[in-house]
Enzyme design. Structure first.
Site, short mmCIF file in Angstrom:
data_model
loop_
_atom_site.label_atom_id
_atom_site.label_comp_id
_atom_site.label_asym_id
_atom_site.label_seq_id
_atom_site.Cartn_x
_atom_site.Cartn_y
_atom_site.Cartn_z
N GLU A 1 -4.46 37.00 53.68
CA GLU A 1 -5.15 37.83 52.56
C GLU A 1 -4.02 38.48 51.92
OE1 GLU A 1 -8.23 37.65 51.37
OE2 GLU A 1 -8.31 36.16 52.80
N TRP B 1 -2.37 35.96 49.76
CA TRP B 1 -3.08 35.97 48.18
C TRP B 1 -2.74 36.81 47.44
CZ3 TRP B 1 -5.83 31.84 46.30
CH2 TRP B 1 -6.21 31.10 47.22
N TRP C 1 -18.16 27.74 25.50
CA TRP C 1 -18.91 29.02 26.19
C TRP C 1 -20.17 28.95 25.40
CZ3 TRP C 1 -17.34 30.26 30.87
CH2 TRP C 1 -15.96 29.97 31.02
N ASN D 1 -15.38 41.08 48.71
CA ASN D 1 -15.03 39.84 47.95
C ASN D 1 -15.74 38.87 48.15
OD1 ASN D 1 -12.24 38.69 46.85
ND2 ASN D 1 -12.65 37.48 48.49
N TRP E 1 -14.99 33.92 31.02
CA TRP E 1 -14.38 34.55 32.23
C TRP E 1 -13.70 35.84 31.89
CZ3 TRP E 1 -9.25 35.41 32.63
CH2 TRP E 1 -8.43 34.50 31.97
N TRP F 1 -10.53 35.58 38.93
CA TRP F 1 -11.39 35.25 37.68
C TRP F 1 -11.23 33.74 37.28
CZ3 TRP F 1 -15.98 36.70 36.13
CH2 TRP F 1 -16.46 37.84 36.24
#
Length: 463
Positions: A274, A277, A305, A341, A359, A382
């Protein structure tokens, strides 16, 4: 006596702070400053929740520095103007700081190094907030990795993260005029919405280390599985402390490794990934400075969209969508400035794929509401959910909030904690199937909205 100016940024700590250590080791007088820069072109202003955190983190840092012998000097304005003025005021012969990785920040730092050098002032930067700097571990082409697993494997194979540095024993230096922190207006007033933040968090270095100690002494056992269960305290919740640099990734990494035994080895390996990341996201931002506003995959620029209603967006923002997991997550963020998360992924998927809202709208909302709003991780996450990013979620992966809550919060404890009107619901996961007084009906049908999204994504992939 000679003076070294230490410029604090996203490194609000005294331990494992290479710039501060260099200043202390020089034997110079030390002036420590923080500049609130909302004026430099390209700088993204902090969101509301992050401003609350910053205020309290600066209070904590000032207390730590005062204990060592110097105050924290506060100034507001464009850093490219403020730092040279402080050099003149303090008669500093050297300026030190820890590196930042956004394009605007790098451009500012590079220009300052050049201008200070022209004045005979030495400016030196240090690695402090990433274990592997973005240019250190790259793919064979010299570009950023596009997939996390080979990136992190390459990082771990390159070298072990260095050991953390101790805090200085003492500092000395002149006192210069400083801004009064309350005049910066970082705290909410009317209304004061920060009660939940105050009840949940202790910003500052001491709070960061206490949070780490509590995690390693408790939740790290079983972390691999429990991190997916939002009703449990199964994660470290270190993200805001890392975002403001109140603790370094080197400190977290080595504390976790030192805590490892046969029963926790796999949990700590997953926890370490993690941290990986976070490193991966910063490499992406370094090589793609517009990650928060521009699709990483240019083919997504052609995506259409839907024109969702303002009411649907507001329902998502306020946690009134009629889907308990989505509403619990959004209300958790509203109350404490943080969201689990797994629930972040579900709430993002719902906005993008069920409501078909761009987004970037969600990224901006999270930026304003999260105390851990991180320029790299927020944007990269995102884009991952949208499918427009690197190492992206496949377009057909649409998080079903009902299945997610049934699997990861089967008793509905998390749901009820943040959506208390569901306490007496006949069906906490699907309240529309029974009685749930005061709880709204779903804003969209899951099946229909899923099919709409799949159709749009399939059309993009075939174009």
């Amino acid at each position: 006596m000679a003076v070294t100016l230490v410029w604090f940024r996203d490194d609000l700590r005294i331990s494992d702070n290479p710039a501060l250590t260099a200043a202390a080791d020089s034997g110079d007088d030390v002036v420590a400053c923080y500049v609130l820069d909302e004026e430099t072109d390209g700088i993204r202003p902090l969101g509301s929740a992050s401003k609350w955190w910053l205020h309290h983190s600066l209070v904590a840092l000032d207390a730590s520095l005062t204990e060592l012998g110097i105050p924290l000097l506060l100034r507001r304005g464009a850093a490219g103007d403020v730092i040279p003025r402080l050099v003149q005021e303090s008669s500093a012969h050297a300026v030190v700081w820890n590196r930042r990785y956004g394009l605007t920040e790098r451009t500012t730092d590079s220009a300052l190094k050049s201008s200070l050098s022209d004045q005979g002032v030495d400016a030196t930067s240090y690695q402090a907030n990433l274990m592997y700097e973005p240019w250190e571990v790259t793919a064979g082409s010299g570009k950023a990795y596009r997939v996390f697993t080979p990136f992190w494997r390459a990082c771990l194979a390159s070298r072990t993260p260095r050991k953390p540095l101790p805090a200085p024993d003492a500092l000395h230096g002149p006192h210069l005029d400083s801004d009064d922190l309350p005049t910066w207006g970082l705290l909410p007033t009317t209304p004061d919405w920060a009660e939940g933040l105050r009840d949940t968090w202790t910003p500052g270095e001491a709070g960061a280390h206490q949070r780490l100690d509590d995690f390693l002494d408790g939740a790290v056992g079983g972390y691999k599985d429990n991190r997916n269960l939002p009703a449990l305290r199964g994660t470290s919740m270190l993200s805001p402390h890392l975002r403001f640099g109140e603790i370094s990734p080197f400190e977290v990494w080595h504390a976790a490794q030192d805590h490892k035994d046969s029963s926790t080895a796999e949990d700590i390996r997953v926890f370490g990934s993690e941290l990986g990341w976070r490193e991966f996201s910063w490499q992406l931002l370094y090589f793609n400075p517009e990650l928060a506003t521009v699709n990483y995959r240019p083919e997504f620029n052609a995506f259409t969209w839907e024109s969702s209603t303002e009411a649907e967006l507001k329902a998502w923002q306020r946690g009134r969508t009629g889907y308990p997991l989505i509403d619990a997550g959004m209300r958790q963020m509203w109350q404490i400035g943080w969201m689990h998360n797994r629930v972040r992924m579900a709430t993002a998927s719902f906005l993008i794929k069920n409501l078909m809202i761009d987004w970037r709208v969600g990224e901006k909302w999270f930026w304003d509401c999260l105390v851990d709003a991180d320029a790299a991780s927020n944007a990269a996450s995102w884009q991952w959910v949208a499918g427009s990013g690197v190492d992206a979620s496949p377009y057909f992966r649409i998080f079903n909030p009902v299945l997610q809550s049934k699997k990861f919060d089967p008793k509905g404890a998390y749901l009820v904690r943040f959506v208390p009107e569901l306490a007496d619901a006949d069906n906490v996961h699907e309240p529309w199937k029974g009685s749930a007084p005061g709880y709204p009906a779903p804003v969209v049908d899951l099946k229909e909205s899923r099919e709409r999204a799949l159709s749009a994504y399939k059309a993009l992939s075939e174009s």
